[in-house]
Write a protein that holds these residues in place. Structure first.
Motif, short mmCIF file in Angstrom:
data_model
loop_
_atom_site.label_atom_id
_atom_site.label_comp_id
_atom_site.label_asym_id
_atom_site.label_seq_id
_atom_site.Cartn_x
_atom_site.Cartn_y
_atom_site.Cartn_z
N LYS A 141 43.72 47.32 51.83
CA LYS A 141 42.49 47.22 51.06
C LYS A 141 42.59 46.16 49.96
O LYS A 141 41.62 45.43 49.69
CB LYS A 141 42.17 48.58 50.45
N PHE A 142 43.75 46.07 49.34
CA PHE A 142 43.91 45.16 48.20
C PHE A 142 44.81 43.97 48.55
O PHE A 142 45.45 43.40 47.66
CB PHE A 142 44.50 45.91 47.00
N ARG A 143 44.86 43.59 49.80
CA ARG A 143 45.79 42.52 50.21
C ARG A 143 45.47 41.20 49.51
O ARG A 143 46.37 40.37 49.30
CB ARG A 143 45.77 42.35 51.72
N ALA A 144 44.20 40.99 49.14
CA ALA A 144 43.86 39.74 48.46
C ALA A 144 44.48 39.65 47.07
O ALA A 144 44.60 38.56 46.51
CB ALA A 144 42.33 39.61 48.36
N HIS A 145 44.88 40.80 46.51
CA HIS A 145 45.44 40.83 45.14
C HIS A 145 46.94 41.12 45.15
O HIS A 145 47.54 41.34 44.09
CB HIS A 145 44.72 41.91 44.32
N GLN A 205 62.54 40.68 52.04
CA GLN A 205 63.81 41.34 51.75
C GLN A 205 63.59 42.81 51.41
O GLN A 205 62.54 43.20 50.89
CB GLN A 205 64.51 40.63 50.59
N GLU A 206 64.59 43.63 51.71
CA GLU A 206 64.46 45.08 51.57
C GLU A 206 64.17 45.50 50.14
O GLU A 206 63.46 46.49 49.91
CB GLU A 206 65.74 45.76 52.07
N HIS A 207 64.70 44.78 49.16
CA HIS A 207 64.53 45.17 47.76
C HIS A 207 63.27 44.57 47.14
O HIS A 207 63.06 44.68 45.92
CB HIS A 207 65.75 44.76 46.93
N VAL A 208 62.43 43.94 47.94
CA VAL A 208 61.17 43.36 47.45
C VAL A 208 60.01 44.18 48.00
O VAL A 208 59.92 44.43 49.21
CB VAL A 208 61.04 41.89 47.86
N LEU A 209 59.11 44.60 47.11
CA LEU A 209 58.01 45.48 47.49
C LEU A 209 56.67 44.84 47.16
O LEU A 209 56.54 44.14 46.15
CB LEU A 209 58.11 46.82 46.74
N PRO A 210 55.64 45.10 47.98
CA PRO A 210 54.29 44.68 47.61
C PRO A 210 53.87 45.35 46.30
O PRO A 210 54.24 46.50 46.04
CB PRO A 210 53.43 45.17 48.78
N ALA A 211 53.10 44.65 45.51
CA ALA A 211 52.73 45.17 44.19
C ALA A 211 51.32 44.75 43.83
O ALA A 211 50.79 43.75 44.35
CB ALA A 211 53.71 44.66 43.13
N LEU A 212 50.71 45.52 42.94
CA LEU A 212 49.43 45.17 42.33
C LEU A 212 49.65 45.05 40.83
O LEU A 212 50.33 45.89 40.23
CB LEU A 212 48.37 46.23 42.61
N ARG A 213 49.06 44.03 40.25
CA ARG A 213 49.17 43.85 38.80
C ARG A 213 47.78 44.04 38.20
O ARG A 213 46.86 43.28 38.48
CB ARG A 213 49.74 42.48 38.47
N ILE A 214 47.66 45.08 37.38
CA ILE A 214 46.38 45.43 36.76
C ILE A 214 46.42 44.98 35.30
O ILE A 214 47.39 45.26 34.58
CB ILE A 214 46.11 46.95 36.82
N VAL A 215 45.37 44.31 34.86
CA VAL A 215 45.31 43.77 33.50
C VAL A 215 44.11 44.36 32.76
O VAL A 215 43.01 44.47 33.32
CB VAL A 215 45.21 42.23 33.51
N PHE A 216 44.33 44.76 31.53
CA PHE A 216 43.26 45.21 30.64
C PHE A 216 43.07 44.17 29.55
O PHE A 216 44.04 43.64 28.99
CB PHE A 216 43.62 46.55 29.98
N GLU A 217 41.81 43.90 29.24
CA GLU A 217 41.51 42.96 28.16
C GLU A 217 40.41 43.56 27.28
O GLU A 217 39.36 43.96 27.76
CB GLU A 217 41.05 41.62 28.73
N GLY A 218 40.69 43.63 26.00
CA GLY A 218 39.71 44.13 25.04
C GLY A 218 39.52 43.12 23.92
O GLY A 218 40.50 42.53 23.45
N LEU A 219 38.28 42.90 23.53
CA LEU A 219 38.02 41.95 22.44
C LEU A 219 36.68 42.26 21.78
O LEU A 219 35.88 43.07 22.28
CB LEU A 219 38.06 40.51 22.94
N TYR A 220 36.44 41.58 20.68
CA TYR A 220 35.19 41.74 19.93
C TYR A 220 34.21 40.68 20.35
O TYR A 220 34.50 39.47 20.32
CB TYR A 220 35.47 41.65 18.43
#
Length: 619
Positions: A103-107, A130-145
């Motif tokens: 579902k999230f392969r693009a990210h 490699q066996e010690h490398v895993l697919p990951a998702l990186r989620i970012v939060f941004e807050g500002l005024y």
């Protein structure tokens, strides 16, 4: 509800980064599979949990005022030029299910579990396989005024791929976050909202998991309240008042031609109002009268909350569970059972604690010590077993080691008699000192650890030094000067006796009047030593001279070593009666660690929720 890949590996949070969030200017934490975070007061334990909630909590950003001025580091949300300063948070998730990977392969990015970092954009296909490398998702939060709208904005998005100029970043929606299965339960002091039907409460989570179509439930409930029979406004006193209001109001206001222009209902007849007003009632064992849940007692409330967690764990398999201080208002044996359940049934558990009964349930590699540097940078240091053997940590000393890890310092002693003497002496100094001049060991956050002899003092000292604690040694006279030199180099403070045992020190240096009083009391105890072959060996006579009194005390303390005799002798002392080396050691430690244990309130962390803590987010 999503399922895990065939491997059965749970989704995990691997890393959290923070920037300009609350009391943390910058910070980075690496999370083991299960994690328990410890650290001093206001170090940032609650800040980390709140950051994860902003990143992964499905309903958090849908609320009005998800962030405010107090969420910015130093309350600075504009720089010197009047430009907005951003709160930036980032979480890396791995061990995705097959469905989520697709579902999230693009990210998708890749996490190196050996180097504990993301692969960069130049990684080759063979690197990602490699066996010690895993697919990951990186989620970012941004807050500002937002100056134009005069409001604070907050959003979460995928960090990869980075948007091209003019492109909109890929947002992480509420339904997406629900698939991550994150639940955050704040410290439970009153159970507020955790047992309500507000969005994200445990009851709401269960309702969502059990019934995807809740609209019919709310519509039916609202209809029943609207058609309540008899209506609330038919109560005589209310009916009379409403009729009077109706009559008077019609003189000035064009109202409905119906007989009743004003009605009373038990709520505002909206879903959100019902969520806030519906209250769970319960009947305790000692009373059959239902009462609101908050009147059942904090211990019962917490047990009820965790019983609901067992239900959630049964309904939903992929749960990342974060909670502050699960020990509040719960007895030790229940703390152990709760933590065992969480570690066994939740895919990842992230806890904060001040309880050794909670901490001892985690292996040392699961413990993260939070530390704050002077420049407001937060870091998490993982515990390493240095000096002592792993089996020692996992053995009978586990709880005392856990207690020490939660404090500020440690006194390493050789045996149980040394420990009881120092504790009793600390109480004596506290009782008879001018207020504010001496801080007892418990308020200094100092734990006394018995280290199995002088060799053990060095081994345990190395372990506690590695934890960043202040370490002190109080030990017997050493024939081997090399050991004494090594102790002196390793410890922040150390005191070597001129005697081969604490019993000899007490017998030789405590005032003789106290020794006589001790013998008079002890000789009446049931376990006072006697020798059938030599009845006079331990017999106390008030006519004994000083030398024989000291000799008798020495024999009694040695034969009853570790039985509380030495501690009771010290309890009879005034500060002036104590051996000088004991007073010096305790006063030096008091000066080095003055009252380190205050209330654990992250005063600058901006959490303005009610005292009971806010409800967890939806799974």
């Amino acid at each position: 509800m999503c399922c895990f890949a065939a491997s059965g590996d749970p989704m995990r949070i691997r890393r959290l980064k923070l920037k300009n969030f609350r009391s943390v200017e910058r910070g980075k934490i690496l999370f083991p599979e299960h994690t328990v975070m410890i650290g001093g007061n206001s170090v940032g334990k609650s800040t980390i949990c709140e950051a994860l909630d902003l990143l992964l909590g499905p309903d958090r950003l849908s609320r009005a005022g998800a962030i405010n001025e107090h969420d910015f580091h130093g309350r600075a949300y504009l720089d010197n030029d009047g430009e907005p300063i951003k709160i930036q948070l980032e979480a890396v998730l791995t061990d995705l299910s097959t469905d989520l990977e697709t579902k999230f392969r693009a990210h998708r990015e890749y996490w190196d579990t050996e180097k504990q970092r993301l692969l960069d954009e130049t990684a080759k296909p063979e690197d990602t396989e490699q066996e010690h490398v895993l697919p990951a998702l990186r989620i970012v939060f941004e807050g500002l005024y937002d100056k134009e709208e005069d409001e604070f904005t907050a959003e979460t998005y995928f960090a990869s791929p980075p948007p091209e100029e003019g492109e909109i970043r890929a947002r992480v929606t509420r339904p997406m976050k629900r698939e991550f299965g994150f639940i955050y339960l704040r410290a439970l002091r009153t159970g507020a909202r955790a047992l309500s039907l507000e969005r994200g409460s445990l009851l709401d989570i269960i309702l969502r998991l059990k019934d995807d179509d809740r609209s019919a439930m709310w519509e039916q409930t609202l209809k029943q309240l609207e058609n309540l029979d008899p209506p609330i406004d038919q109560i005589k006193q209310l009916k009379d008042i409403l009729e009077d209001i109706d009559e008077r109001a019609r003189r000035f206001i064009p109202l409905s031609e119906d007989e009743k222009a004003f009605r009373l209902y038990p709520s505002a007849l909206t879903r959100e109002d019902l969520r806030r007003s519906i209250t769970l009632f319960g009947s305790s064992e000692r009373s059959n009268t239902p009462v609101p849940y908050w009147r059942l007692g904090s211990g019962v409330i917490n047990a009820l909350v965790f019983s609901l967690l067992t239900f959630i764990a049964q309904l939903k398999k992929n749960v990342i569970f974060a909670m502050e201080e699960p020990e509040i208002a719960i007895p030790p044996h229940t703390q152990r059972r709760i933590v065992k359940f969480l570690r066994g049934r939740m895919q990842q558990v992230i806890l904060t604690t001040h309880s050794p009964f909670v901490l001892e349930q985690f292996e040392p590699e699961s413990v993260v010590i939070l530390e704050r540097e002077k420049d407001c940078k937060l870091k998490g240091r993982h515990v390493e077993i240095a000096g002592i053997k792993a089996k020692t940590y996992r053995g009978n000393l586990r709880r005392i080691l856990a207690e020490a890890m939660l404090g500020s310092g440690v006194i390493c002693v050789e045996g149980v008699s040394d420990a009881e003497v120092l504790m009793a002496a600390s109480d004596v100094l506290e009782k008879d000192s001018v207020p504010g001049t001496y801080t007892p060991l418990d308020l200094s956050g100092v734990t006394i650890v018995e280290c199995e002899g002088d060799g053990g003092i060095l081994r345990y000292g190395e372990f506690f030094k590695g934890l960043g604690l202040e370490i002190y040694a109080f030990y017997d006279s050493q024939k081997n000067e090399d050991i004494a030199d090594d102790i002196d180099k390793l410890f922040d403070g150390d005191w070597q006796l001129d005697h081969t045992g604490i019993e000899y020190l007490l017998a030789e240096e405590v005032s003789v009047g106290v020794l006589r009083a001790f013998l008079e009391e002890a000789s009446e105890w049931d376990d006072y030593p006697h020798n059938s072959k030599s009845p006079d060996l331990y017999e106390y006579d008030e006519n004994l001279d000083e030398d024989n009194v000291r000799k008798l005390v020495k024999k009694v303390l040695k034969v009853r070593k570790g039985s509380g005799y030495a501690g009771h002798l010290v309890e009879l002392c005034k500060p002036g009666d104590l051996p000088k080396i004991i007073v010096t050691a305790l006063e030096d430690i008091s000066d080095a660690l003055p009252d380190n244990l205050g209330p654990d309130e992250d005063a600058d962390e901006g959490d303005d929720d009610d005292a009971g803590g806010e409800a967890p987010e939806e799974a």
